[in-house]
Write an enzyme that holds these catalytic residues in place. Structure first.
Site, PDB file in Angstrom:
ATOM      1  N   TRP A  53     -22.052 -66.308 -12.086  1.00 41.87           N
ATOM      2  CA  TRP A  53     -22.734 -66.251 -10.780  1.00 41.87           C
ATOM      3  C   TRP A  53     -21.919 -65.403  -9.822  1.00 41.87           C
ATOM      4  CZ3 TRP A  53     -25.140 -69.803 -13.682  1.00 41.87           C
ATOM      5  CH2 TRP A  53     -26.444 -70.183 -13.337  1.00 41.87           C
ATOM      6  N   SER A  54     -22.647 -64.662  -8.990  1.00 40.22           N
ATOM      7  CA  SER A  54     -22.018 -63.649  -8.142  1.00 40.22           C
ATOM      8  C   SER A  54     -21.008 -64.210  -7.138  1.00 40.22           C
ATOM      9  CB  SER A  54     -23.130 -62.885  -7.419  1.00 40.22           C
ATOM     10  OG  SER A  54     -22.615 -62.043  -6.447  1.00 40.22           O
ATOM     11  N   ASP A 113     -29.503 -72.887  -1.450  1.00 39.32           N
ATOM     12  CA  ASP A 113     -30.883 -72.805  -1.910  1.00 39.32           C
ATOM     13  C   ASP A 113     -31.912 -73.624  -1.131  1.00 39.32           C
ATOM     14  OD1 ASP A 113     -29.303 -71.570  -3.781  1.00 39.32           O
ATOM     15  OD2 ASP A 113     -29.925 -72.809  -5.469  1.00 39.32           O
ATOM     16  N   TYR A 140     -27.849 -81.985  -2.424  1.00 41.41           N
ATOM     17  CA  TYR A 140     -27.585 -80.555  -2.599  1.00 41.41           C
ATOM     18  C   TYR A 140     -27.267 -79.866  -1.258  1.00 41.41           C
ATOM     19  CZ  TYR A 140     -28.488 -76.333  -5.518  1.00 41.41           C
ATOM     20  OH  TYR A 140     -28.418 -75.167  -6.211  1.00 41.41           O
ATOM     21  N   GLU A 193     -19.031 -80.792  -7.530  1.00 40.77           N
ATOM     22  CA  GLU A 193     -19.760 -79.680  -6.917  1.00 40.77           C
ATOM     23  C   GLU A 193     -19.796 -79.861  -5.393  1.00 40.77           C
ATOM     24  OE1 GLU A 193     -23.637 -79.346  -8.603  1.00 40.77           O
ATOM     25  OE2 GLU A 193     -24.002 -77.339  -7.794  1.00 40.77           O
TER      26      GLU A 193
HETATM   27  C1  2M8 Z   1     -26.567 -73.110  -6.995  1.00 42.06           C
HETATM   28  O1  2M8 Z   1     -27.653 -72.196  -7.165  1.00 42.06           O
HETATM   29  C2  2M8 Z   1     -28.308 -72.022  -8.420  1.00 42.06           C
HETATM   30  C3  2M8 Z   1     -29.219 -70.822  -8.265  1.00 42.06           C
HETATM   31  O2  2M8 Z   1     -28.433 -69.680  -7.973  1.00 42.06           O
HETATM   32  C4  2M8 Z   1     -29.079 -73.257  -8.856  1.00 42.06           C
HETATM   33  O3  2M8 Z   1     -29.257 -74.188  -8.074  1.00 42.06           O
HETATM   34  O4  2M8 Z   1     -29.505 -73.314 -10.007  1.00 42.06           O
HETATM   35  C5  2M8 Z   1     -26.049 -72.866  -5.584  1.00 42.06           C
HETATM   36  O5  2M8 Z   1     -25.178 -73.896  -5.198  1.00 42.06           O
HETATM   37  C6  2M8 Z   1     -25.364 -71.509  -5.498  1.00 42.06           C
HETATM   38  O6  2M8 Z   1     -24.729 -71.348  -4.278  1.00 42.06           O
HETATM   39  C7  2M8 Z   1     -24.348 -71.324  -6.619  1.00 42.06           C
HETATM   40  O7  2M8 Z   1     -23.892 -70.000  -6.599  1.00 42.06           O
HETATM   41  C8  2M8 Z   1     -24.938 -71.648  -7.998  1.00 42.06           C
HETATM   42  C9  2M8 Z   1     -23.887 -71.679  -9.097  1.00 42.06           C
HETATM   43  O8  2M8 Z   1     -22.796 -72.491  -8.714  1.00 42.06           O
HETATM   44  O9  2M8 Z   1     -25.578 -72.930  -7.975  1.00 42.06           O
END
Ligand code: 2M8
Length: 435
Positions: free
Chosen positions: A40-41, A176, A358, A402
């Site tokens: 992830w970016s 999100d 979340y 998380e």
């Molecule tokens: C969460 O986002 C992803 C989509 O990108 C998801 O919910 O599936 C977010 O917390 C995002 O900020 C984070 O980069 C990603 C991976 O940790 O998870």
């Protein structure tokens, strides 16, 4: 002395380093082995900030791997997929089929982006060991790619020409299901053609993740963007939001590019000018009665009137005219003054705040890490230190969750989460948590 103060730097370093090693794939670090099995970016940028203290070469590779998946137009993708894990996360490569799109790289990626914290991270990685970085030619390699990334934001995402970049999907904000997107998202159809699977629910309770309706809208929006070739030329984006967190990171990253430019003997002025323009443009998003920045809804032409942690992140910017107001809000009853251990994601007094769900109330470690940096920037050292101690204590005590309930510290979401470990490690080293 409380538990947090008893944690020594070495204890934090070894626990965090072990997790980051476990989540390392050989070229990058996954955010969490089960829930988030790809690269992830913005996670990678936060992860590099921690890795620089224990594995400087891996910290550089983390960013270089991500940047190697950059698109021809300069965008740095939200996700770089590991095809061996394509069924373990949705949407996967089978949804995006990015390699069929013009300008996409060979590596399979999402067509969306995430907040631009990469140049900031790259500068911190360089500064951790400048000689090693120079020997590897790290900045020479990443600087042009980072410039192209910011160029994409300026050329393709400044929808109304105000100097701010818009996100065209909630996933692009990194936050999100933030309440900031509720109204705009409610207008998005919940009827995607794609048949949605939820592998995420095998790794986190449904009550802590976005709901079925939200997911349907996320997929509808992603599908529409994909089917327009991820081209950004379409003036009728149903969802276009200028997020204060995303834009503050863009500005702080421009300042990082300015420092890199100086190191490389290039012109730093364009970067400083752009950072100043973004900082000035943020003023239009400021909500004086709430003491935070809101998000500008480009489609509706209005600023969303909600106090979220996104609206406090501009504190990272030097010379921010609203810094004193943001610090007061942070200390006030909606955030730390409401009895929170860490800064919550959303005003605790909001009727729809949920401290376990979340991005709708819990405290996130990356947001708190950015606020620590912002508080130092604005000479609020003691408050920065106390947040840093909580970040480290809660992260280590709960196995790098998380996110946590801001009032009780109870862990939520997945565990063994990479950016929690990386940023706790960073604060332990840079702030020192030893007794
Ligand atoms: C969460 O986002 C992803 C989509 O990108 C998801 O919910 O599936 C977010 O917390 C995002 O900020 C984070 O980069 C990603 C991976 O940790 O998870």
């Amino acid at each position: 002395m409380n538990d947090d103060e008893r944690l020594g730097v070495e204890e934090v370093r070894s626990a965090a380093a072990a997790l980051l090693e476990e989540n390392w794939t050989g070229s990058h670090t996954v955010p969490a082995a089960g829930l988030y099995p790809h690269q992830w970016s913005w996670d990678s940028a936060f992860i590099a900030v921690g890795l620089r203290h224990v594995a400087p070469e891996r910290a550089q590779l983390e960013l270089e791997t991500l940047l190697a998946a950059q698109w021809a137009d300069g965008r740095v993708p939200q996700i770089v997929y590991d095809l061996d894990r394509d069924d373990d996360y949705a949407p996967g490569d089978s949804f995006w089929r990015s390699r069929t799109l013009p300008g996409a790289p060979d590596r399979p990626t999402s067509g969306l982006v995430q907040p631009p914290n990469h140049a900031w991270a790259a500068l911190l990685v360089h500064l951790a060991d400048p000689d090693f970085s120079r020997r590897r030619g790290f900045l020479q390699r990443v600087y042009p790619r980072l410039v192209a990334w910011h160029g994409y934001l300026a050329a393709r995402r400044d929808h109304r020409g105000a100097g701010l970049a818009a996100v065209v999907h909630p996933w692009e904000s990194g936050t999100d299901n933030s309440p900031l997107w509720d109204e705009a998202l409610a207008a998005v159809p919940d009827t995607p053609a794609w048949s949605i699977t939820r592998p995420d629910l095998a790794h986190a309770p449904a009550a802590e993740r976005p709901g079925t309706k939200e997911y349907a809208r996320y997929f509808w929006l992603a599908e529409r963007y994909r089917d327009h070739g991820c081209a950004d030329g379409d003036a009728d984006h149903p969802f276009a939001m200028e997020d204060p967190c995303f834009n503050a990171l863009w500005a702080v990253s421009e300042l990082a590019l300015a420092e890199m430019a100086t190191e490389l003997g290039r012109d730093d002025v364009p970067h400083r000018d752009r950072a100043a323009r973004i900082t000035a443009a943020l003023e239009a998003l400021y909500l004086p009665d709430l003491g935070v920045y809101g998000a500008h809804d480009v489609v509706r032409g209005a600023v969303v009137h909600k106090a979220t942690v996104n609206g406090l992140v501009p504190l990272v910017l030097p010379g921010l005219p609203r810094a004193a107001e943001l610090v007061a809000t942070l200390r006030g009853p909606g955030f730390l003054g409401g009895g929170a251990l860490l800064v919550p994601g959303y005003d605790l007094r909001a009727p729809d705040a949920d401290t376990a769900l979340y991005w709708r109330g819990p405290a996130w470690f990356n947001m708190n890490w950015m606020l620590v940096a912002g508080l130092h920037e604005h000479l609020e050292g003691p408050l920065a230190d106390s947040i840093a101690r909580q970040v480290v204590g809660l992260a280590v005590r709960h196995g790098f969750p998380e996110y946590v309930d801001p009032l009780t510290g109870e862990p939520h979401g997945t565990r063994d989460f990479s950016w929690t470990a990386a940023l706790a490690l960073d604060l332990a080293v840079t702030e020192g948590t030893a007794p």
